[in-house]
Motif scaffolding. Structure first.
Motif, PDB file in Angstrom:
ATOM      1  N   MET A  33       0.846  -1.203   0.000  1.00 34.49           N
ATOM      2  CA  MET A  33       0.000   0.000   0.000  1.00 34.49           C
ATOM      3  C   MET A  33       0.877   1.248   0.000  1.00 34.49           C
ATOM      4  O   MET A  33       2.074   1.182   0.284  1.00 34.49           O
ATOM      5  CB  MET A  33      -0.918  -0.006   1.229  1.00 34.49           C
ATOM      6  CG  MET A  33      -1.797  -1.247   1.338  1.00 34.49           C
ATOM      7  SD  MET A  33      -2.882  -1.499  -0.063  1.00 34.49           S
ATOM      8  CE  MET A  33      -4.060  -0.204   0.220  1.00 34.49           C
ATOM      9  N   SER A  34       0.296   2.403  -0.308  1.00 32.89           N
ATOM     10  CA  SER A  34       1.066   3.654  -0.334  1.00 32.89           C
ATOM     11  C   SER A  34       1.670   3.964   1.038  1.00 32.89           C
ATOM     12  O   SER A  34       2.692   4.639   1.133  1.00 32.89           O
ATOM     13  CB  SER A  34       0.192   4.812  -0.813  1.00 32.89           C
ATOM     14  OG  SER A  34      -0.932   4.958   0.022  1.00 32.89           O
ATOM     15  N   SER A  35       1.066   3.447   2.100  1.00 37.81           N
ATOM     16  CA  SER A  35       1.592   3.650   3.456  1.00 37.81           C
ATOM     17  C   SER A  35       2.771   2.736   3.747  1.00 37.81           C
ATOM     18  O   SER A  35       3.425   2.867   4.778  1.00 37.81           O
ATOM     19  CB  SER A  35       0.484   3.372   4.479  1.00 37.81           C
ATOM     20  OG  SER A  35       0.132   1.985   4.433  1.00 37.81           O
ATOM     21  N   GLY A  36       3.033   1.799   2.840  1.00 34.31           N
ATOM     22  CA  GLY A  36       4.113   0.834   3.057  1.00 34.31           C
ATOM     23  C   GLY A  36       3.619  -0.467   3.661  1.00 34.31           C
ATOM     24  O   GLY A  36       4.383  -1.427   3.778  1.00 34.31           O
ATOM     25  N   ALA A  37       2.359  -0.506   4.066  1.00 32.07           N
ATOM     26  CA  ALA A  37       1.804  -1.718   4.659  1.00 32.07           C
ATOM     27  C   ALA A  37       1.623  -2.797   3.594  1.00 32.07           C
ATOM     28  O   ALA A  37       1.306  -2.503   2.439  1.00 32.07           O
ATOM     29  CB  ALA A  37       0.462  -1.408   5.314  1.00 32.07           C
TER      30      ALA A  37
END
Length: 117
Positions: free
Chosen positions: A94-98
């Motif tokens: 995901m864009s959050s790095g998750a």
């Protein structure tokens, strides 16, 4: 991995080979003579093929026969990994790095072909 597993491991990326136009025509003719009322073949667009093959770990594609909403014969196609398993789940960043698990690309909506090539 044991030596026996290495010797017997199937290379799914290497399945398939080019054949001559003459042999292909023989295959099609034999099919048409055996199944004269069936669709002659199907057309798949490059966009969906690229989407499937671009999935992480995808080395090929598998095609399943199915019946669509109108009861017509169709193909359902899915990516295959190096172990020969259908890619029905994949990990997405995901864009959050998750990291999250998402559905793999499974497709249909082919175009039937009845005319000669």
């Amino acid at each position: 991995m044991s030596q026996k597993e290495l010797l017997t491991k199937k290379d799914y990326a290497a399945i398939g080979e080019a054949i001559s136009h003459e042999l292909a025509a023989d295959f099609v003719k034999a099919y048409e003579q055996t199944y004269p009322t069936e669709a002659r073949g199907y057309t798949l667009g490059r966009n969906i093929i690229d989407q499937i093959l671009a999935q992480p770990g995808c080395v090929g594609m598998r095609f399943y026969y199915g019946l669509n909403e109108e009861g017509q014969k169709t193909l359902v196609y899915v990516g295959v990994d190096a172990e020969g398993q259908d890619i029905v789940k994949t990990t997405v960043v995901m864009s959050s790095g998750a990291l999250v698990e998402a559905d793999g690309v499974v497709a249909d909506r082919i175009g039937g072909i009845r005319w000669p090539f």
